[in-house]
Every structure is written in C-alpha cells, then in structure tokens.
Design an enzyme around this catalytic site. Structure first.
Site, PDB file in Angstrom:
ATOM      1  CG  ASP A 174      -1.239  -8.998   9.933  1.00 27.57           C
ATOM      2  OD1 ASP A 174      -1.468  -7.992   9.596  1.00 27.57           O
ATOM      3  OD2 ASP A 174      -1.412 -10.097   9.349  1.00 27.57           O
TER       4      ASP A 174
ATOM      5  CB  THR B 118      -1.897   6.743  -3.884  1.00 27.31           C
ATOM      6  OG1 THR B 118      -1.091   5.635  -3.736  1.00 27.31           O
ATOM      7  CG2 THR B 118      -1.343   8.063  -4.451  1.00 27.31           C
TER       8      THR B 118
ATOM      9  NE  ARG C 170      -2.829   0.516   3.195  1.00 28.25           N
ATOM     10  CZ  ARG C 170      -3.786   1.550   4.300  1.00 28.25           C
ATOM     11  NH1 ARG C 170      -4.886   1.928   3.777  1.00 28.25           N
ATOM     12  NH2 ARG C 170      -3.552   1.161   5.881  1.00 28.25           N
TER      13      ARG C 170
ATOM     14  CG  ASP D   8       1.607  -9.888  11.641  1.00 24.21           C
ATOM     15  OD1 ASP D   8       2.496 -10.272  11.139  1.00 24.21           O
ATOM     16  OD2 ASP D   8       1.240  -9.252  12.168  1.00 24.21           O
TER      17      ASP D   8
HETATM   18  N1  URA Z   1      -5.567  -8.029   6.559  1.00 22.59           N
HETATM   19  C1  URA Z   1      -5.799  -9.314   7.762  1.00 22.59           C
HETATM   20  O1  URA Z   1      -4.267  -9.994   7.548  1.00 22.59           O
HETATM   21  N2  URA Z   1      -6.814  -8.835   8.373  1.00 22.59           N
HETATM   22  C2  URA Z   1      -7.498  -8.092   8.931  1.00 22.59           C
HETATM   23  O2  URA Z   1      -8.261  -7.640   9.873  1.00 22.59           O
HETATM   24  C3  URA Z   1      -7.702  -7.286   7.281  1.00 22.59           C
HETATM   25  C4  URA Z   1      -7.063  -7.138   6.748  1.00 22.59           C
END
Ligand code: URA
Length: 213
Positions: free
Chosen positions: A204, A112, A108, A207
């Site tokens: 995430d 922007t 990302r 992770d």
């Molecule tokens: N990406 C992720 O890994 N978790 C989220 O909650 C949103 C995007």
C-alpha cells in the site's frame, strides 16, 4: 477476440529501475521510501514535460544579449489523487515549482465499489493549462478514471497521467474510459490480486509513504 494492447509510456531508465527495486523491498522504511519516490518523481517529471512548448525572450548574459528559451503559456497544473498522490507530487514540484496544484479525494463505496469524490480543489483556468494527474499506483484504474472525469467536467482539456507502478488491468480501464490520456509509468507489473493490490508491487503506497501500518 483480438488481444487488447496496453497503451502506456514506460519510462525505463536504469536509475528509475534501481530506485524502484529499493522501494519494493519490505525492509525499506518510510523515510527512505519517500526519498526514493521523490527522486523517481524528478525523473518522471523530466519525461512527462519533454514536449512542453517554449518561447524565446531577450536576456542579457554578462557578455552579450541573446534570445533564450523559457516555458510558454500558462503555468501547468499538477493534480494529486489523495493521499498517495502527494508522494509523487512533492518531487514533481521540486522540478516544476511554479506549477499550480489541485487535489482530488476519492473513496470506494462499500456497496457499489465505485469511487466517490469527497474533496476537490482545483486552480482557476484549468482548461488553459496542461494538467498532470499523479498517483503512484494505477491498480484497477477506477480512481484514475473517476479523477479524470472530474477534471474534464471542470474544463481540463489537455491531461496526462503519471504513476510509478501500473497493473495491466488499470491501464486497460484507463485506455478504455479515456483513450485520449497518455499514461506515464516507471513499471508495468504482472496483475492485481483479489484485493486489488498490484503484484508483485510494493504494497500500500500510502501506508509505506506515511508509515501508517
Ligand atoms: N494501491 C496501493 O497502494 N497499492 C496497490 O498495490 C494497489 C493500489
């Protein structure tokens, strides 16, 4: 203003729901998280492949000759959106081992906030293959939409998108930018938070798969 409807295929199976609940729990460690994701991927793969075409070939059983069905056409293509997509990819490949595999890397842009492609490797003749894009989390939907832009530019014609969890915002974004792409998901959660995480979600996904936090 008419309410926008969410166009997604919710794969609601008791085994999926049970395994997803285990995945959401903070206490679930990476090894178990990966295994559960792999098992859910099998069930999602089963559903997303439900309409694959078959053709009949002649085979010999130990008892007699018969006409038996096999998958028809070119081998399908699985495309993982890096890096969390690889968690779904592994389980899908267990079920469809002959699939060709592509990878798309997107980051990302800080200014922007738009996804920028940093890696793209796809199998040849993608236009002749059913292409299944995998990413566990459909959050804002911007990465998924950008990945599908890349695939369409590369010639992909028949594309499906598979995720584990979707936010309503992500489904709307993808429905709007690519109304022709069916979205398969194991759950539709409530909303995104200010940082773009799905609520209640599971945190995430990258992770949690790779133990990087
Ligand atoms: N990406 C992720 O890994 N978790 C989220 O909650 C949103 C995007």
């Amino acid at each position: 203003m008419p309410k926008a409807t969410l166009n997604a295929i919710l794969v609601e199976h008791p085994l999926i729901q049970h395994k997803l609940t285990l995945m959401r729990r903070t206490a679930t460690q990476s090894a178990e998280f990966r295994q559960l994701l792999r098992e859910i991927s099998h069930l999602l793969a089963y559903e997303v492949c439900r309409d694959l075409a078959t053709e009949r070939i002649s085979i010999d059983t130990p008892l007699e000759r018969m006409q038996a069905p096999i998958l028809a056409g070119k081998k399908l293509c699985l495309v993982s959106i890096l890096r969390a997509g690889n968690g779904l990819l592994d389980g899908m490949l267990d079920l469809i081992p002959s699939a060709r595999v592509g990878h798309i890397g997107l980051y990302r842009d800080e200014k922007t906030l738009k996804p920028v492609q940093y890696y793209l490797k796809l199998p040849h003749a993608i236009g002749a293959r059913l292409t299944i894009v995998v990413d566990p989390m459909l959050a804002t939907g911007h990465s998924a939409a950008a990945a599908i832009d890349c695939l369409k530019d590369a010639g992909a014609k028949r594309i499906k998108f598979v995720c584990l969890l979707a936010a309503p915002e992500g489904i709307k974004t993808l429905n709007t930018s690519h109304p022709d792409i069916p979205i398969y998901t194991a759950a539709i959660d409530r909303q995104l938070n200010g940082q773009g995480y799905i609520l209640p979600g599971l945190g995430d996904a990258g992770d949690r798969i790779y133990g990087t936090k």
